[in-house]
Design a protein around this motif. Structure first.
Motif, mmCIF file in Angstrom:
data_model
loop_
_atom_site.group_PDB
_atom_site.id
_atom_site.type_symbol
_atom_site.label_atom_id
_atom_site.label_comp_id
_atom_site.label_asym_id
_atom_site.label_seq_id
_atom_site.Cartn_x
_atom_site.Cartn_y
_atom_site.Cartn_z
ATOM 1 N N PHE A 174 -9.391 -2.523 -3.473
ATOM 2 C CA PHE A 174 -9.040 -3.317 -2.296
ATOM 3 C C PHE A 174 -9.292 -4.795 -2.525
ATOM 4 O O PHE A 174 -10.215 -5.195 -3.233
ATOM 5 C CB PHE A 174 -9.832 -2.848 -1.065
ATOM 6 N N GLY A 175 -8.439 -5.610 -1.908
ATOM 7 C CA GLY A 175 -8.592 -7.047 -1.854
ATOM 8 C C GLY A 175 -8.789 -7.491 -0.414
ATOM 9 O O GLY A 175 -9.310 -6.729 0.413
ATOM 10 N N PRO A 176 -8.362 -8.685 -0.061
ATOM 11 C CA PRO A 176 -8.589 -9.207 1.290
ATOM 12 C C PRO A 176 -7.659 -8.580 2.313
ATOM 13 O O PRO A 176 -6.567 -8.088 1.994
ATOM 14 C CB PRO A 176 -8.282 -10.706 1.124
ATOM 15 N N ASP A 177 -8.083 -8.578 3.583
ATOM 16 C CA ASP A 177 -7.236 -8.206 4.719
ATOM 17 C C ASP A 177 -6.603 -6.827 4.573
ATOM 18 O O ASP A 177 -5.466 -6.610 4.997
ATOM 19 C CB ASP A 177 -6.128 -9.252 4.927
ATOM 20 N N GLY A 178 -7.319 -5.893 3.986
ATOM 21 C CA GLY A 178 -6.798 -4.538 3.869
ATOM 22 C C GLY A 178 -5.676 -4.385 2.870
ATOM 23 O O GLY A 178 -4.905 -3.419 2.937
ATOM 24 N N ILE A 179 -5.548 -5.309 1.928
ATOM 25 C CA ILE A 179 -4.523 -5.187 0.882
ATOM 26 C C ILE A 179 -5.043 -4.270 -0.221
ATOM 27 O O ILE A 179 -6.135 -4.465 -0.745
ATOM 28 C CB ILE A 179 -4.147 -6.562 0.305
ATOM 29 N N LEU A 180 -4.230 -3.274 -0.548
ATOM 30 C CA LEU A 180 -4.581 -2.298 -1.563
ATOM 31 C C LEU A 180 -3.800 -2.598 -2.844
ATOM 32 O O LEU A 180 -2.574 -2.695 -2.831
ATOM 33 C CB LEU A 180 -4.235 -0.890 -1.076
ATOM 34 N N PHE A 181 -4.524 -2.749 -3.945
ATOM 35 C CA PHE A 181 -3.891 -2.933 -5.244
ATOM 36 C C PHE A 181 -3.773 -1.577 -5.924
ATOM 37 O O PHE A 181 -4.726 -0.795 -5.949
ATOM 38 C CB PHE A 181 -4.686 -3.901 -6.115
ATOM 39 N N VAL A 182 -2.590 -1.323 -6.491
ATOM 40 C CA VAL A 182 -2.286 -0.031 -7.093
ATOM 41 C C VAL A 182 -1.833 -0.246 -8.528
ATOM 42 O O VAL A 182 -0.907 -1.027 -8.785
ATOM 43 C CB VAL A 182 -1.173 0.701 -6.314
ATOM 44 N N GLY A 183 -2.471 0.435 -9.464
ATOM 45 C CA GLY A 183 -2.047 0.384 -10.847
ATOM 46 C C GLY A 183 -0.943 1.389 -11.107
ATOM 47 O O GLY A 183 -1.109 2.589 -10.866
ATOM 48 N N ASP A 184 0.188 0.904 -11.583
ATOM 49 C CA ASP A 184 1.331 1.746 -11.941
ATOM 50 C C ASP A 184 1.427 1.752 -13.461
ATOM 51 O O ASP A 184 2.102 0.921 -14.066
ATOM 52 C CB ASP A 184 2.610 1.187 -11.309
ATOM 53 N N ALA A 185 0.717 2.684 -14.099
ATOM 54 C CA ALA A 185 0.682 2.714 -15.561
ATOM 55 C C ALA A 185 2.050 3.052 -16.139
ATOM 56 O O ALA A 185 2.471 2.476 -17.144
ATOM 57 C CB ALA A 185 -0.368 3.720 -16.038
ATOM 58 N N LYS A 186 2.756 3.981 -15.520
ATOM 59 C CA LYS A 186 4.076 4.362 -16.014
ATOM 60 C C LYS A 186 5.031 3.170 -16.021
ATOM 61 O O LYS A 186 5.786 2.965 -16.972
ATOM 62 C CB LYS A 186 4.637 5.479 -15.142
#
Length: 377
Positions: free
Chosen positions: A53-65
């Protein structure tokens, strides 16, 4: 995996240290999706793996593919993480009800707690949808994140490994699956561990957020005591940002199982850095997830493993640890002291919930998944 609140103490140094990555830092307003460069639409994720998680409820997602990192505006920004207590037995059955598929096929790729609300977000594979992210609310209710219309931004990773199988027999592998192995958000930057296509493939990248210019990552190498040699080809499997002697570092876990320290100030793009191996935690094992926390005024790491249980690692005198430079034979251990928490068995995912508790996902001997909050040991 790592959360915004854990990194606020980094604010005082980040605007000095991180410009070495040749990126300008712009002030970011505190609200509104557009200020982060997010646009509503359907993010074309090829996979959903590690989360933070980052600020303001922003979710970072790793897309390895897809060799990319996505930022998603979850809209989950209020609540009280200190008051959350959840226990869900048969989590895989409940996830199958949300994302389709059979309970036996469901796997949780990662777990991240939103520190603003205490809600838990899971990246889920094995359902009827190729990519699925499920929110577990503070009351235990499960719901799928709408990935057809959500404010998002995407950054493609430079020099990612090609999406193809290389090698033969038991050594055959697709390095693209390790293009993103872990994420952390640190005061305006997303740190990304994984492999690149360079001659020294193990790397850490730093991405300014909002996403702008993408620079090369820093190539990293380690002395692996269990193998008795220097290595630069194995990726970090899990890491946490950590202050050592008042300076920002990354503490990283590798397969078989060295724990290595990298000063953030030395992670210059395009350069190569050898980390300090501060512990060897035993061979024939893969670290799965790691958090940092305080207990009784002291700093610890909590590390879950594929074959060696959950370890509580003491970080005392970490700044004085000169590193392991000689072989550690016979599957032995060395360096920072640790204890195995016998009460935590089968933990495959964990994240810090609040100052007193963590959230864990446990895989039972029958293959079922259970989610629960547990006291930090």
């Amino acid at each position: 995996m790592r959360t915004w609140n854990d990194f606020r103490l980094w604010a005082r140094w980040s605007v000095v240290t991180l410009p070495l990555l040749a990126m300008s830092i712009l002030p970011i307003p505190a609200s509104g999706a557009d200020v982060y460069g997010l646009t509503a639409g359907a993010p074309e994720m090829q996979s959903a793996g590690v989360l933070t998680f980052g600020p303001d409820g922003i979710l970072f997602v790793g897309d390895a593919k897809g060799a990319a990192v996505f930022a998603l505006k979850t809209g989950d920004a209020t609540g009280d993480a200190a008051a959350v207590s959840v226990k869900i037995d048969g989590l895989n059955e409940k996830l199958a009800d949300v994302v389709g598929g059979t309970p036996q096929a469901i796997t949780v790729q990662d777990l991240a707690v939103n520190p603003l609300s205490g809600s838990m977000f899971l990246s889920v594979a094995g359902g009827s949808q190729a990519v699925a992210i499920v929110k577990v609310a503070a009351d235990g209710t499960l719901s799928a994140l709408d990935l057809k219309n959500i404010p998002f931004a995407k950054v493609d990773l430079k020099d990612a490994p090609a999406d193809k199988v290389v090698g033969e027999g038991n050594r055959a592998k697709n390095n693209r699956s390790s293009s993103v192995t872990d994420l952390a958000f640190v005061d305006g930057f997303v740190l990304v561990s994984g492999l690149s296509s360079s001659a020294s493939p193990s790397s850490i990248r730093s991405l300014a957020f909002p996403f702008r210019e993408v620079t090369d990552g820093a190539s990293i190498e380690i002395y692996h005591g269990a193998h008795g040699k220097v290595e630069d080809y194995a990726p970090i499997r899990t890491f946490v940002p950590f202050m050592v002697d008042g300076k920002p570092n990354v503490l990283a876990g590798y397969v078989c199982t060295p724990l290595v320290r990298f000063p953030v100030a030395d992670l210059a793009p395009g350069e190569k850095l050898r980390g300090t191996t501060v512990a060897e935690l035993g061979n024939r094992n893969q670290p799965l997830d790691m958090i940092a926390y305080k207990k009784g005024g002291r700093d610890y790491l909590l590390l879950s493993n594929s074959a060696r249980g959950v370890m509580k690692i003491d970080t005392a005198n970490l700044e004085a640890n000169a590193g392991i430079t000689e072989p550690v034979k016979g599957g032995g251990t060395a360096g920072q002291k640790f204890e195995t928490i016998e009460s935590l068995q089968g933990v495959v995912q964990l994240d810090k919930l609040n100052e007193e508790h963590a959230v864990v996902i446990v895989k039972t001997t029958a293959g079922d998944l259970n989610l629960e909050t547990v006291p930090l040991p």
